[in-house]
Design a protein around this motif. Sequence first.
Motif, mmCIF file in Angstrom:
data_model
loop_
_atom_site.group_PDB
_atom_site.id
_atom_site.type_symbol
_atom_site.label_atom_id
_atom_site.label_comp_id
_atom_site.label_asym_id
_atom_site.label_seq_id
_atom_site.Cartn_x
_atom_site.Cartn_y
_atom_site.Cartn_z
ATOM 1 N N ASN A 276 0.797 -1.222 0.000
ATOM 2 C CA ASN A 276 0.000 0.000 0.000
ATOM 3 C C ASN A 276 0.830 1.273 0.000
ATOM 4 O OD1 ASN A 276 -2.530 -1.331 0.002
ATOM 5 N ND2 ASN A 276 -2.318 -1.736 2.192
ATOM 6 N N LEU A 277 2.142 1.132 0.078
ATOM 7 C CA LEU A 277 3.039 2.286 -0.009
ATOM 8 C C LEU A 277 3.557 2.412 -1.435
ATOM 9 C CD1 LEU A 277 5.216 2.000 3.245
ATOM 10 C CD2 LEU A 277 3.054 3.216 2.904
ATOM 11 N N SER A 278 3.881 3.633 -1.820
ATOM 12 C CA SER A 278 4.458 3.851 -3.147
ATOM 13 C C SER A 278 5.874 3.298 -3.193
ATOM 14 C CB SER A 278 4.487 5.349 -3.471
ATOM 15 O OG SER A 278 5.451 6.004 -2.662
ATOM 16 N N GLU B 32 8.019 5.498 -1.146
ATOM 17 C CA GLU B 32 7.811 5.296 0.289
ATOM 18 C C GLU B 32 8.450 3.997 0.764
ATOM 19 O OE1 GLU B 32 3.565 7.697 0.738
ATOM 20 O OE2 GLU B 32 3.582 5.592 0.136
ATOM 21 N N ASN B 33 8.384 2.944 -0.043
ATOM 22 C CA ASN B 33 9.070 1.696 0.289
ATOM 23 C C ASN B 33 10.568 1.923 0.445
ATOM 24 O OD1 ASN B 33 7.730 -1.248 0.177
ATOM 25 N ND2 ASN B 33 6.481 0.115 -1.092
ATOM 26 N N ARG C 37 4.050 4.889 -7.952
ATOM 27 C CA ARG C 37 3.124 3.763 -8.061
ATOM 28 C C ARG C 37 3.131 2.931 -6.779
ATOM 29 N NH1 ARG C 37 3.108 0.453 -13.588
ATOM 30 N NH2 ARG C 37 2.817 2.620 -14.237
ATOM 31 N N ARG C 38 1.960 2.423 -6.408
ATOM 32 C CA ARG C 38 1.877 1.547 -5.241
ATOM 33 C C ARG C 38 2.661 0.265 -5.474
ATOM 34 N NH1 ARG C 38 -2.523 -0.737 -5.272
ATOM 35 N NH2 ARG C 38 -2.385 -1.709 -3.223
#
Length: 238
Positions: free
Chosen positions: A92-94, A97-98, A129-130
């Motif tokens: 659920n993180l982009s 963000e990952n 993108r997720r």
Amino acid sequence: MALLEINGLHAGYGHVPILHGIDMTVEEGEFVGVLGHNGMGKTTLLRSIMGFVNVTGGSIRYRGEEIHRLATHKRSRQGLSLVPQGREIFPNLSVLENLTVGAIGKGGSTERIEEVLTLFPRLQELLGRRGGALSGGEQQLLALARCLCNRPSLILLDEPTEGIQPSIIQEIAEVLKTLRQQHSLTIVLVEQNLDFIASLAERVLIIQKGEITRQVESRHLGDAEMMGEFTGFTAHSH
């Protein structure tokens, strides 16, 4: 002194023993493969080194220090990092963000992300993108990139080619070659893909029923007289 030294390692799940006296060493800057069929103990070996599996006997020494009783997060701080089978990214993180989670995991800086992304041009186009919307191959690239954001000195890679399209398998191989040649990272690669492991590792340990049964120089993996032993392994890295 070896970077990683394992002696007489016994480990398993509950009362089910999986590893039966594993002995292996990995020198700093070395790329070692571990080849074996499903259920032979490959993943258990990596998870034991990382601290996710209960060790019932033997020792794991890293830079000369016994670590088999250390918590996983303390092993991570010392430079060990596992890229697990199934990748385990945050769906659920982009992508960005990952990578940020990886970069700050040991109190690091997000500046590391830009440096890592130079190795992964495909990910540069997917930052918003997720993770869960990526293909399996793109998720594998993300898992490897996130690991590198943590500045590891020893990477444990668990079957990175499983279920991955050939074009991305080649990308993964190129990244790993660059890490070995330009960054002197130490890598232990668990695989069933014969061509992939032979193209990267200097030597390959054969694991059967929780024991290392022999060591093979990777250049000999394709020898005709040895192929009978490796029947059933995949052989398509391109």
